[in-house]
Design a protein around this motif. Structure first.
Motif, mmCIF file in Angstrom:
data_model
loop_
_atom_site.group_PDB
_atom_site.id
_atom_site.type_symbol
_atom_site.label_atom_id
_atom_site.label_comp_id
_atom_site.label_asym_id
_atom_site.label_seq_id
_atom_site.Cartn_x
_atom_site.Cartn_y
_atom_site.Cartn_z
ATOM 1 N N UNK A 91 0.815 -1.217 0.000
ATOM 2 C CA UNK A 91 0.000 0.000 0.000
ATOM 3 C C UNK A 91 0.850 1.268 0.000
ATOM 4 N N UNK A 92 1.952 1.271 0.743
ATOM 5 C CA UNK A 92 2.763 2.483 0.842
ATOM 6 C C UNK A 92 3.916 2.552 -0.142
ATOM 7 N N UNK A 93 4.032 1.566 -1.026
ATOM 8 C CA UNK A 93 5.165 1.525 -1.959
ATOM 9 C C UNK A 93 4.979 2.522 -3.100
ATOM 10 N N UNK A 114 -2.342 -1.735 -4.484
ATOM 11 C CA UNK A 114 -1.419 -0.617 -4.346
ATOM 12 C C UNK A 114 -1.647 0.410 -5.457
ATOM 13 N N UNK A 115 -1.220 1.620 -5.192
ATOM 14 C CA UNK A 115 -1.205 2.661 -6.215
ATOM 15 C C UNK A 115 0.212 2.891 -6.722
ATOM 16 N N UNK A 116 1.100 1.982 -6.408
ATOM 17 C CA UNK A 116 2.504 2.114 -6.805
ATOM 18 C C UNK A 116 2.658 2.041 -8.324
ATOM 19 N N UNK A 186 15.825 -0.025 3.306
ATOM 20 C CA UNK A 186 14.561 -0.297 3.976
ATOM 21 C C UNK A 186 13.546 -0.996 3.100
ATOM 22 N N UNK A 187 13.864 -1.145 1.793
ATOM 23 C CA UNK A 187 12.964 -1.815 0.875
ATOM 24 C C UNK A 187 13.032 -3.333 1.017
ATOM 25 N N UNK A 188 12.115 -4.031 0.337
ATOM 26 C CA UNK A 188 11.961 -5.473 0.519
ATOM 27 C C UNK A 188 12.098 -6.233 -0.795
#
Length: 269
Positions: A91-93, A114-116, A186-188
């Motif tokens: 969601x926050x990406x 998501x809106x990424x 901090x990314x995955x």
């Protein structure tokens, strides 16, 4: 005459089993299976086009389009949940990469989560062409080995579904370094793999004890990157491959996984 036929069989079999010929024999088998479908819907219930039976067979090994869509939706949700469980989330990406996107089985469902900005890469140009023409997102072709054509720290999340399952250990190591380069701090990164508890080990000419002893085994080592080749590795080896560039948040074995493969969730430090 019978003796002459027998004399021909051995060299003919040897030619057909040569690495290059085995690759094309496998591709022909995929094509033959895909030709059994006379009727094929142009779009799924989501309104997006469906890939044809040959593309579907190439990517997932079957031509059940209902199963294709259901599995894609469920898998996208599982990946999102695993990353959220470890402090991230779709969601926050801002940018998400599907590395080995195939014919878009997962990425077609991401706009619901998501809106990424969505990106997909694959080294099969036919699959990539189909995605570009039919699905939302930006799609690029990659090589079997890095690099990718993205700048450093570009993505919040990258997932690789059944990609490491067809790569040698040396190739995996190169890709881990590349994933570290393109992932934001901090990314995955989410990666599936065949571990020591993978159920299909039963049907392969290798056994669990051999894999536990050697740590990494390749079956059909003649067509890296394709479904014809399969890599098996212990969870300990997977941890060793990944931890040079990432914090390993969790590794879930096949027995506990909802994906019928083991998976690792990694955070870029």
């Amino acid at each position: 005459m019978a003796g002459f036929v027998r004399a021909l069989k051995w060299p003919t079999r040897a030619i057909l089993m040569a690495p290059g010929m085995r690759h094309w024999m496998y591709r022909f088998h995929e094509y033959r299976l895909s030709r059994t479908h006379a009727d094929w819907p142009k779009a799924g219930p989501d309104g997006l086009p469906l890939p044809g039976p040959y593309l579907m067979q190439t990517v997932v090994g079957h031509t059940d389009w209902h199963k294709f869509l259901q599995g894609g939706e469920e898998t996208a949700s599982i990946i999102s949940g695993a990353i959220a469980r470890n402090g991230g989330g779709f969601a926050g990406a801002q940018r998400i990469l599907d590395l080995g996107c195939g014919c878009g089985r997962l990425i077609r469902f991401l706009p619901r989560l998501t809106e990424a900005e969505l990106h997909g890469v694959d080294y099969n140009k036919r699959l990539l062409k189909w995605c570009r023409s039919n699905l939302p997102g930006e799609f690029q072709r990659n090589g079997l080995l890095p690099p990718l054509r993205y700048r450093d720290a570009h993505f919040d999340i990258t997932y690789l579904l059944s990609v490491f399952t067809h790569l040698r250990r040396e190739s995996q190591t190169l890709w881990i370094a590349e994933l570290a380069r393109i992932t934001k701090p901090g990314g995955f990164v989410f990666i599936t793999f065949h571990d020591e508890d993978y159920v299909e080990l039963i049907d392969e000419p290798i056994d669990r004890e051999m894999l536990l002893r050697d740590g990494f085994i390749v079956h059909n080592d003649f067509s890296e990157g394709s479904n014809a080749m399969a890599s098996f590795q212990t969870r300990a080896v997977m941890d060793d491959v990944c931890q040079t560039h990432f914090e390993v948040c969790e590794i879930i074995g096949t027995g506990e996984s909802e994906l019928n493969q083991a998976y690792a969730v990694l955070r870029r430090t």
